[in-house]
Structures are given as structure tokens and as C-alpha cells.
Design an enzyme around this catalytic site. Structure first.
Site: not given
Ligand code: NAD
Ligand code: NA
Length: 403
Positions: A51-53, A75, A112, A237, A275
């Protein structure tokens, strides 16, 4: 069964599998018509791929011009008597299906990422599926817990300040309301634990482990994602516990950059835009800022989602014709600033004006609450055009889908 959205506070307790499929397809469609990635990595490992980035990085590399084969680690929970499972579970499945249709390899490893067995599984998969090496490692894990390998106990991250407590309105997506909440000051232990969970240590461990296994290709690069934001959000933050963890990640990038230089590689942190993701909705007192930001950036036409951010990172900043470190545009701390449009002074000026007037009574009009909520629902496969939400879906038909 008919699958309906269930929200508790800021957590979605259900997801729509075919809505998730549609959301993955929409991201693929976007990168296929966007400016393509040139000179991109062909063999990519994404940690946090569901998901996400992380998911957006994977989609950009496979469908946005690089034609990469990928291994994704996440996970996630599959379907069972307890429920349909998590959105990321289905994102993995439908991403792999689309990638395979396009003739690409897409291996999903669900487990994990902090654990030794998953590291071993990844190395085996690199050998088996990617010909023994990767050219890029994306580190995009976001989590609240990490097991301490020595004791088996959990480190927990907290979202707190490191200075004075901050009082601010916090969103409840279940009741569509803003309520005053205090973000407390963290203890030294809580700061240290948050750095353990969300800092750079595990990223460095992964690179070390992959390096020892000999699976990093000549010129291999790595990238992790960070957030800094504008000064108004510093107390919660940048100067808070999460900011400390990110600072650790920034330092780790420099260490890894020096290490990878030995094989002609590089390590970077890309600082991204705020985001809506599964992780970011938890940041207390942050929503008024995001609601105002979305409103202003959409009006200016500069708003981006995860996929737009990642395609712009990889088609414009990250890759250069010859793999020259000096060619990647960064700030003086060597950070790639994908938050440039967010931090545009004119945007921030308008955001401040909106925030000063925002209250629990008017936030849905002054801010882009509709857009924020729509993004949140879409993360879980709800509210997407072209999906039959009245479809009767059997659990058996979901259980046969394998990651
Ligand atoms: P997200 O929750 O969408 O994605 C997290 C991912 O990590 C998922 O695929 C999840 O399954 C995986 N994950 C979590 N724990 C796990 C584990 N123990 N083992 C395997 N996989 C695991 O998060 P996101 O917002 O895309 O965040 C990703 C990065 O981007 C982070 O470092 C976050 O700080 C950074 N970020 C986020 C934002 C924002 O606004 N959302 C902005 C800038 C930077
Ligand atoms: Na991600």
C-alpha cells in the site's frame, strides 16, 4: 455476502477486494499515460509493497516505463471466517495478476519484514525469480511495532512531541467530526523506541544482509521515504517522535551511501508530500493541516497522490543516464525533495489562512474533507467508479486467491 465499509475511529475494519483491484488498475492506468521512467531499475525489491508509497513505487517501476520485475514484501491478512482480510492482501494479488498479464515477474512475500525467516525468503526469491540480483531496494515500511530480536519483546512507536504538549483538533472518520486532543510529550524511552521502529536501523540491516548474500547488483541503489512538512506542523511531526525517527533515517542514508559506493551504488531518502495512507491518518492534530493543504493544492492544480509522487520521483529525479550521484537533485542534506510543491510559499500562505479559521463546525467546508474521506475509503476499495458494490461475493471465491 455484500461487502460494506466498516470504520472504527480512523481504522477501516473491512475492505472491498474488487474495489482494491480497481484502485490498483487506476494507478496502472495513470503511470501508463504519464511521462515514462527512463534508465529505471529492472529488478526491484520493495519492502512495504502492499500500500501507500511502496505499492506506488512498485506500480511505477513495472508499468511506468522501467518494465521491472519485482519482489514485494508486506504484512497483510488474508480472508478467513473472521473477515475478508486486509486491503493490502488484495492489492498484492491484483498487482501480481496485472504484472503477469504484462509479462513481468511479481513475487509477493507476506510476513514480518523484521524477521530473519522473511529475510531468508527474500534472498531465495531473488535467486529464484530475479536471476540472483536486484538493482533497487525500496524501503517503505510503516508500522507501530518492531520485535526486538534479542528479547522477542516489542518496541512500540508513539506519536508524541519532544517539547511542550500540543493541543489540536483530531479527526474521527467514523463520526465525521473533529475533536480537541492533546499530543503529550514523549519520554526519552518512547523517543528511543520510536527511532527503533521507524528509524533507519532495519533499513541498514536489510542492506547489510542482502549485501552479505551477494544479491545486490553492481550499481545497486536504495531509497526510503520521509516527511518533514512546514513549520506549523513541526511540533507534532518534524520535532516530534516521528521526526526523530526520520532524522535517524536521513543519517542512515548517508552511511548506506558510503557503503554502497563500494559497488558503485547509492542510497537516498525522498521527502514526500503529506498524503492519506493507512499510516498517516493516525497522526494526531495533523488533519486540519492536511484538509487545508488538499484544498489549496487542488485549487492550484498541484495536488498529487502516492502514484503521482512516485512516478514524478522516478521519471524526473531519481534516475540519470549515467549513474552519477551528483546528477540526482537534492537539497544540502542530500534529500530528494518531492515535497517541493507542498512547501511552495504561496501554498503555505493560503494553508495558514485557512487553518486559522478552521473549527469543528466548518472544517468540511473550509478544508477538503470530502476529498480526504474519499481517499481514505479508496484505500480500502470503497467508492471507486466501475465497481459493483452490490455484488454477492463468497468467502470461498476470495480464499482461492493466492498472493
Ligand atoms: P502504508 O501503511 O500505506 O504502507 C506500509 C507498508 O508496510 C504496507 O505494505 C505494510 O504491509 C508494510 N508493513 C508494515 N509492517 C510490516 C512488517 N512488519 N513486515 C512487512 N511489511 C510490513 O504506509 P505509507 O504511508 O506508504 O508509508 C511508507 C513510508 O512513507 C513511511 O516511511 C512513511 O513515513 C513515509 N511517508 C508517508 C507520508 C504520508 O503522508 N503517508 C508522507 C511522507 C513519507
Ligand atoms: Na508503503
Amino acid at each position: 455476502m455484500i461487502i460494506e465499509p466498516v470504520i472504527k475511529g480512523v481504522v477501516a475494519r473491512s475492505c472491498h477486494p474488487y474495489g482494491c483491484q480497481q484502485a490498483v488498475r487506476k494507478q496502472i492506468d495513470y503511470v501508463q499515460q504519464a511521462k515514462p521512467i527512463e534508465h529505471g531499475a529492472k529488478r526491484v525489491l520493495v519492502l512495504g509493497a502492499s500500500s501507500g508509497f511502496g505499492l506506488a513505487s512498485r506500480i511505477a517501476h513495472t508499468f511506468g516505463g522501467a518494465e521491472a520485475d519485482t519482489i514485494g514484501v508486506s504484512f497483510e491478512r488474508g480472508p478467513s471466517e473472521k473477515g475478508v482480510g486486509s486491503a493490502g492482501w488484495y492489492n498484492n494479488i491484483f498487482f501480481r495478476q496485472e504484472a503477469e498479464k504484462a509479462g513481468r515477474i511479481a513475487t509477493n512475500i507476506v510476513g514480518d519484514a523484521f524477521s530473519q525467516p522473511v529475510r531468508q525468503q527474500v534472498i531465495e526469491a531473488i535467486n529464484k525469480d530475479l536471476g540472483g540480483q536486484v538493482d533497487l531496494v525500496v524501503y517503505s515500511l510503516a508500522t507501530g511495532v518492531r520485535p526486538n530480536p534479542e528479547t522477542g519483546e516489542m518496541w512500540h512507536s508513539v506519536i508524541k512531541t519532544t517539547g511542550q504538549p500540543v493541543v489540536g483538533p483530531t479527526l474521527n472518520l467514523e463520526t465525521d467530526s473533529l475533536a480537541e486532543m492533546t499530543v503529550e510529550k514523549a519520554t526519552e524511552q518512547e523517543i528511543a523506541d520510536t527511532v527503533k521502529v521507524m528509524g533507519g536501523e532495519d533499513w541498514a540491516d536489510w542492506i547489510q544482509c542482502l549485501s552479505e548474500a551477494g544479491v545486490l547488483a553492481q550499481g545497486c541503489r536504495t531509497v526510503a521515504y520521509s516527511y518533514i512538512g512546514p513549520e506549523v506542523t513541526y511540533p507534532i511531526y518534524h520535532h516530534g517522535t516521528l521526526g526523530r525517527a526520520k532524522e535517524h533515517m536521513h543519517t542512515t542514508a548517508d552511511t548506506l551511501n558510503t557503503q554502497l559506493a563500494a559497488i558503485g551504488g547509492q542510497a537516498h531518502v525522498a521527502v514526500c508530500k503529506a498524503l492519506v495512507t493507512k499510516a498517516s491518518v493516525f497522526i494526531p492534530a495533523f488533519t486540519p493541516y492536511m484538509l487545508a493543504l488538499f484544498k489549496v493544492m487542488k485549487q492550484k492544480g498541484t495536488h498529487e497522490g502516492c502514484i503521482e509522487q512516485m512516478q514524478r520521483l522516478f521519471n524526473g529525479r531519481f534516475y540519470t543516464l549515467i549513474n552519477h550521484p551528483q546528477d540526482v537533485p537534492t537539497d544540502e542534506q542530500r534529500l530528494i525533495r518531492m515535497d517541493d510543491w507542498e512547501l511552495d510559499p504561496e501554498v503555505q500562505q493560503q494553508v495558514s489562512e485557512i487553518m486559522a479559521r478552521m473549527s469543528a463546525e466548518n472544517f468540511t467546508e473550509l478544508g477538503d474533507y470530502a476529498g480526504y474521506k474519499q481517499d481514505f475509503m479508496a484505500l480500502n476499495g470503497f467508492g471507486l467508479a466501475g465497481v459493483d458494490y452490490q455484488q454477492d461475493i463468497s468467502l470461498d471465491s476470495l480464499i482461492v486467491l493466492q498472493p
